[in-house]
Design an enzyme around this catalytic site. Sequence first.
Site, PDB file in Angstrom:
ATOM      1  CG  MET A  12     -17.565  31.358  -7.341  1.00 20.77           C
ATOM      2  SD  MET A  12     -17.068  32.165  -8.848  1.00 20.77           S
ATOM      3  CE  MET A  12     -15.998  30.883  -9.520  1.00 20.77           C
ATOM      4  CB  THR A  13     -20.956  36.925  -4.553  1.00 19.72           C
ATOM      5  OG1 THR A  13     -19.843  37.194  -3.698  1.00 19.72           O
ATOM      6  CG2 THR A  13     -22.225  37.449  -3.916  1.00 19.72           C
ATOM      7  CG  ASP A  14     -23.776  31.469  -5.646  1.00 23.84           C
ATOM      8  OD1 ASP A  14     -22.850  31.523  -6.470  1.00 23.84           O
ATOM      9  OD2 ASP A  14     -23.891  30.556  -4.804  1.00 23.84           O
ATOM     10  CD  GLU A 120     -15.841  27.107  -8.829  1.00 25.22           C
ATOM     11  OE1 GLU A 120     -16.949  26.792  -9.289  1.00 25.22           O
ATOM     12  OE2 GLU A 120     -15.700  27.631  -7.710  1.00 25.22           O
ATOM     13  CB  THR A 201     -19.779  11.937  -5.317  1.00 25.72           C
ATOM     14  OG1 THR A 201     -19.797  12.909  -6.349  1.00 25.72           O
ATOM     15  CG2 THR A 201     -18.624  12.212  -4.367  1.00 25.72           C
ATOM     16  CG  LEU A 202     -21.709   6.960  -7.572  1.00 28.50           C
ATOM     17  CD1 LEU A 202     -21.721   5.483  -7.189  1.00 28.50           C
ATOM     18  CD2 LEU A 202     -21.478   7.115  -9.073  1.00 28.50           C
ATOM     19  N   GLY A 206     -24.693   7.570  -3.188  1.00 26.59           N
ATOM     20  CA  GLY A 206     -23.491   7.614  -2.344  1.00 26.59           C
ATOM     21  C   GLY A 206     -22.232   7.749  -3.170  1.00 26.59           C
ATOM     22  CG  ASP A 235     -18.476  22.308  -3.534  1.00 24.28           C
ATOM     23  OD1 ASP A 235     -17.669  21.608  -4.165  1.00 24.28           O
ATOM     24  OD2 ASP A 235     -18.984  23.351  -3.999  1.00 24.28           O
ATOM     25  CB  SER A 267     -25.618  19.546   2.629  1.00 22.84           C
ATOM     26  OG  SER A 267     -25.427  18.861   1.401  1.00 22.84           O
TER      27      SER A 267
HETATM   28  N1  LIG Z   1     -30.466  12.627  -3.038  1.00 19.27           N
HETATM   29  C1  LIG Z   1     -29.457  12.398  -2.188  1.00 19.27           C
HETATM   30  N2  LIG Z   1     -29.662  11.625  -1.093  1.00 19.27           N
HETATM   31  C2  LIG Z   1     -28.672  11.378  -0.209  1.00 19.27           C
HETATM   32  N3  LIG Z   1     -27.418  11.850  -0.361  1.00 19.27           N
HETATM   33  C3  LIG Z   1     -27.142  12.610  -1.430  1.00 19.27           C
HETATM   34  C4  LIG Z   1     -28.147  12.927  -2.399  1.00 19.27           C
HETATM   35  N4  LIG Z   1     -27.567  13.703  -3.350  1.00 19.27           N
HETATM   36  C5  LIG Z   1     -26.273  13.867  -2.981  1.00 19.27           C
HETATM   37  N5  LIG Z   1     -26.009  13.210  -1.829  1.00 19.27           N
HETATM   38  C6  LIG Z   1     -24.716  13.151  -1.109  1.00 19.27           C
HETATM   39  O1  LIG Z   1     -23.854  14.146  -1.660  1.00 19.27           O
HETATM   40  C7  LIG Z   1     -22.717  13.544  -2.291  1.00 19.27           C
HETATM   41  C8  LIG Z   1     -22.350  14.314  -3.538  1.00 19.27           C
HETATM   42  O2  LIG Z   1     -23.445  14.324  -4.410  1.00 19.27           O
HETATM   43  P1  LIG Z   1     -23.263  14.423  -5.993  1.00 19.27           P
HETATM   44  O3  LIG Z   1     -24.582  14.722  -6.567  1.00 19.27           O
HETATM   45  O4  LIG Z   1     -22.550  13.211  -6.487  1.00 19.27           O
HETATM   46  O5  LIG Z   1     -22.240  15.655  -6.123  1.00 19.27           O
HETATM   47  P2  LIG Z   1     -22.344  17.039  -6.944  1.00 19.27           P
HETATM   48  O6  LIG Z   1     -22.872  18.051  -5.998  1.00 19.27           O
HETATM   49  O7  LIG Z   1     -20.934  17.288  -7.334  1.00 19.27           O
HETATM   50  O8  LIG Z   1     -23.220  16.798  -8.096  1.00 19.27           O
HETATM   51  C9  LIG Z   1     -23.125  12.102  -2.557  1.00 19.27           C
HETATM   52  O9  LIG Z   1     -21.975  11.263  -2.623  1.00 19.27           O
HETATM   53  C10 LIG Z   1     -24.000  11.823  -1.321  1.00 19.27           C
HETATM   54  O10 LIG Z   1     -23.182  11.589  -0.191  1.00 19.27           O
END
Ligand SMILES: Nc1ncnc2c1ncn2[C@@H]1O[C@H](COP(=O)(O)OP(=O)(O)O)[C@@H](O)[C@H]1O
Length: 288
Positions: A12-14, A120, A201-202, A206, A235, A267
């Site tokens: 996708m191009t944003d 997607e 993922t949280l 983590g 991603d 990232s």
């Molecule tokens: N604030 C943060 N601090 C540290 N690591 C993060 C943070 N937000 C995301 N991550 C990393 O990125 C992964 C994916 O983030 P998440 O927010 O669950 O995914 P999505 O981009 O799908 O919403 C997490 O499991 C963690 O490894």
Amino acid sequence: MAAEVVVVGSCMTDLVSLTTRLPKAGETILGHKFFVGFGGKGANQCVQSARLGAKTSLICKVGKDSFGNDYVDNLKKNGISTGQNVIVIVPGANLLLNFEDLKRASDVICKAKVVVCQLEITPAVSLEALKMARASGVKTLFNPAPALADLDPQFYTYSDIFCCNETEAEILTGIPVGNLEDAEKVGRMLLERGCKLVIVTLGAEGCMMISGDEPIPKHVPAGKVRAVDTTGAGDSFVGALAFYLAHYPKLSMEEMIRKSNCVASVSVQAPGTQSSYPYRKDLPQDLF
Ligand SMILES: Nc1ncnc2c1ncn2[C@@H]1O[C@H](COP(=O)(O)OP(=O)(O)O)[C@@H](O)[C@H]1O
Ligand SMILES: *[C@@H]1O[C@H](CO)[C@@H](O)[C@H](O)[C@H]1NC(C)=O
């Protein structure tokens, strides 16, 4: 040279405008910044995996226009093999990736170490790619994003690893994920649907890992960082996990998840999606 990580998915191009507020219906306002970014979950995951050092291939479809051409250049710059380009002239090219295209790429898919899919593109095409991979003994990593409430149950049985975020887990199970206990609960529910391993993922917390082989779910925390832009963190995580599955298959799943958390947490400390994804040379060398 066979690709180790093969992603079947979207580009996708944003086109991003930054403004102080949203315009009202019919209103024109001034923005203070405009930029073009490369996105799409499939491409994002592939780019992160390539930047860590995996040989990657992306099976995707782009339009025959400047966005499509620029996107292919972007993939080449990231060292991603795109093979023969399949080009069409209509928008929404992602949805035109079809079974025929998969057949043409079957050699690439079947020789991979890991095949990664999302939602997607046409879901039936993602599912077919997972089936082709499984039939050749290739590990399958599925990210049900964006989530579909009525996901075809075969997606569970054809996923070695099913990796979703909290929102996706809620859409799939009907249970909101607000804490670690909820994450365990939804993880177990998803596992029962037939995958071998579930990762929820949280964000800053983590991940929760729920495995068919281990009775006790495992929380794998992320390091504390100062997040500036979490777009595309999921991603980055999936791309990193694909890299570890392909390059370090002997590591424990917990260790792969811990390392992928580290990559994704880097990232979130830079703006943008692909522009924030770290390269191997910029990461602590104990990740490799
Ligand atoms: N604030 C943060 N601090 C540290 N690591 C993060 C943070 N937000 C995301 N991550 C990393 O990125 C992964 C994916 O983030 P998440 O927010 O669950 O995914 P999505 O981009 O799908 O919403 C997490 O499991 C963690 O490894
Ligand atoms: C989960 O990913 C989706 C994209 O599929 C995104 O819209 C949503 O905000 C993410 N949820 C969380 C909690 O980060």
